[in-house]
Design an enzyme around this catalytic site. Structure first.
Site, short mmCIF file in Angstrom:
data_model
loop_
_atom_site.label_atom_id
_atom_site.label_comp_id
_atom_site.label_asym_id
_atom_site.label_seq_id
_atom_site.Cartn_x
_atom_site.Cartn_y
_atom_site.Cartn_z
N SER A 156 32.86 33.36 5.47
CA SER A 156 32.82 33.68 6.89
C SER A 156 33.54 32.61 7.69
O SER A 156 33.59 31.44 7.31
CB SER A 156 31.36 33.77 7.38
OG SER A 156 30.71 32.53 7.23
N GLY A 158 36.50 31.68 8.14
CA GLY A 158 37.55 30.88 7.53
C GLY A 158 37.08 29.77 6.61
O GLY A 158 37.89 28.95 6.17
N GLU A 264 42.96 40.99 12.32
CA GLU A 264 43.81 39.82 12.49
C GLU A 264 45.22 40.08 11.98
O GLU A 264 45.41 40.73 10.95
CB GLU A 264 43.21 38.63 11.74
CG GLU A 264 41.87 38.15 12.30
CD GLU A 264 41.37 36.93 11.57
OE1 GLU A 264 42.06 35.89 11.60
OE2 GLU A 264 40.29 37.01 10.95
N GLU A 276 43.66 40.09 8.03
CA GLU A 276 42.28 40.34 7.62
C GLU A 276 41.61 41.28 8.62
O GLU A 276 42.15 41.56 9.70
CB GLU A 276 41.48 39.03 7.54
CG GLU A 276 41.95 38.10 6.46
CD GLU A 276 41.10 36.84 6.36
OE1 GLU A 276 41.36 36.06 5.44
OE2 GLU A 276 40.21 36.63 7.20
N ASP A 283 34.66 35.96 15.99
CA ASP A 283 34.42 34.68 16.67
C ASP A 283 35.48 34.39 17.73
O ASP A 283 35.15 33.90 18.81
CB ASP A 283 34.30 33.53 15.66
CG ASP A 283 35.41 33.48 14.63
OD1 ASP A 283 36.41 34.21 14.77
OD2 ASP A 283 35.28 32.70 13.67
N THR A 284 36.74 34.72 17.46
CA THR A 284 37.78 34.50 18.48
C THR A 284 37.55 35.35 19.72
O THR A 284 38.03 35.02 20.80
CB THR A 284 39.18 34.79 17.91
OG1 THR A 284 39.28 36.16 17.56
CG2 THR A 284 39.47 33.93 16.69
N ARG A 361 29.97 24.89 14.26
CA ARG A 361 30.18 25.34 15.63
C ARG A 361 28.82 25.46 16.32
O ARG A 361 27.98 26.27 15.95
CB ARG A 361 30.89 26.69 15.60
CG ARG A 361 31.48 27.13 16.91
CD ARG A 361 32.50 28.23 16.72
NE ARG A 361 31.96 29.36 15.99
CZ ARG A 361 32.62 30.02 15.04
NH1 ARG A 361 33.82 29.65 14.68
NH2 ARG A 361 32.08 31.06 14.44
#
Length: 390
Positions: A156, A158, A264, A276, A283-284, A361
């Site tokens: 997850s 990356g 992505e 992907e 998240d982005t 994060r």
């Protein structure tokens, strides 16, 4: 799906991180009942859900226990580490799995979604191969060439991803990928390194009874395979936007179901290359908490429940910047939040994660401005003002 769904619905969230937390908030604003599930207690989404359970989502028995106990109308995965075969069984019992049980099973592993895109749908991707041992990884890396990108087929945000520019770094990349693999997978994917101009996420909303629609593309920057900042709009040509939309629709049509997909792409000077796909909020896409009239979590909810989405509006050029931990700790406080919020059109989200470790994060700064450069600078400045105390 009924065009006029009844509310409330009972929603079971598998995975309860920061993205799940925002989804729960959106769901409860429309009166829904949410059960938050995760492998550890006091996860972010658990803090706002109606109830919660701590289980191993890789255990078919544990999944059976919570589903039998709560009898949800919808099961909504938020992470990859789930015994997805069990979801197929739940779907046969009449529980709606988002986007579908089959699609979730497909997309939880990078190898399956890559095979679907490249081999079945004929979509341009980076050259790739797989390895299940260090020895095999060395051979495949030589075939792909250097530099290349090595990452777990199942992870997850990356995690476990490395750029390898020469053969001496392969073993380190293998160890890092396996250490960060989700579930019980011991398989990695090796990809051609694409010399891209920008990476984008195209949030793609697939609806039960209405056409597929899209948010304006989101640009993002990664470090260690994990997103550090994102901005919307991405600033790519209309032709490349349309090309990305066509590919995203092709892949999501093949997967079926309903909900938001984070698709992505690598954008080069001449090409739009599929990278992907995540069958859930991305998240982005946290930038949409400030950039759009409907954020990605509200869009996901509406698509799941069959509620109308009449209009998606970009309010202003906007950006997000992550707030990361630098140390391991079971007790975290924050300072500098007031200073960060003193700036006009800036917002802060602190996720409430109970523990910290390096690069985890812990929050995100959001900003909007007259242009993307100014928004990115404001978001980064706000994130830098927030300090973690261990």
């Amino acid at each position: 799906m009924n065009k006029s769904p009844k509310l409330p619905q009972k929603l079971m969230l598998l995975g309860s991180g920061e993205l799940g937390k925002e989804f729960v908030i959106a769901a409860q604003r429309l009166g829904n009942y949410v059960i938050a599930i995760d492998r550890y207690s006091n996860a972010p989404a658990m803090q706002v859900a109606d109830c919660c359970e701590v289980i191993s989502m890789l255990s078919a028995e544990d999944l059976e226990t919570v589903v039998t106990k709560y009898q949800p109308d919808f099961i909504i995965p938020e992470i990859e580490a789930i015994r997805t075969e069990k979801l197929l069984e739940f779907e046969k019992r009449g529980i709606t799995v988002i986007p579908t049980a089959a699609a979730t099973n497909y997309t939880m592993n990078r190898d399956r979604i890559r095979e679907l895109a490249y081999k079945e749908l004929g979509i341009r991707t980076a050259k790739y191969g797989y390895a299940v041992s260090l020895e095999e990884l060395i051979l495949v890396s030589e075939l792909i060439g250097f530099p290349n990108v090595i990452k777990p087929v199942m992870s997850s945000s990356g995690k476990g991803q490395s750029v390898v520019d020469n053969p001496t770094k392969i073993e380190e990349a293998w160890n890092y990928a396996i250490a960060n693999s989700r579930g019980d997978s011991q398989k990695v994917i090796i990809e051609e390194f694409i010399n891209f101009e920008i990476e984008i996420t195209l949030l793609t909303i697939k609806q039960w009874n209405a056409p597929t629609i899209f948010c304006p593309p989101i640009g993002h920057r990664q470090e260690r395979g994990d997103y550090q900042e994102s901005w919307q709009p991405a600033g790519i040509s209309e032709g490349k936007i349309l090309a990305a939309q066509e590919i995203a629709k092709k892949v999501t049509d093949a997967l079926g179901g309903a909900g938001i997909f984070g698709v992505e792409f690598f954008i080069t000077q001449d090409e739009v290359i599929f990278s992907e796909l995540s069958p859930r909020p991305h998240d982005t896409g946290m930038v949409t908490l400030i950039s759009q009239n409907l954020n990605e979590f509200e869009l996901h909810l509406r698509a799941i429940l069959g509620l109308p989405i009449p209009h998606i509006e970009l309010l202003a050029p906007s950006a997000s910047a992550v707030i990361l931990a630098s140390e391991k700790s079971d007790s975290i406080t924050f300072t500098g939040v007031a200073e960060a919020l003193a700036e006009k059109d800036v917002d802060i989200r602190l996720f409430g994660k109970p523990t910290a470790h390096p690069y985890r994060r812990m929050g995100v700064a959001l900003a909007k401005a007259d242009n993307i450069q100014e928004a990115r600078e404001k978001a980064k400045k706000a994130a830098d003002k927030v300090e973690l105390n261990y």
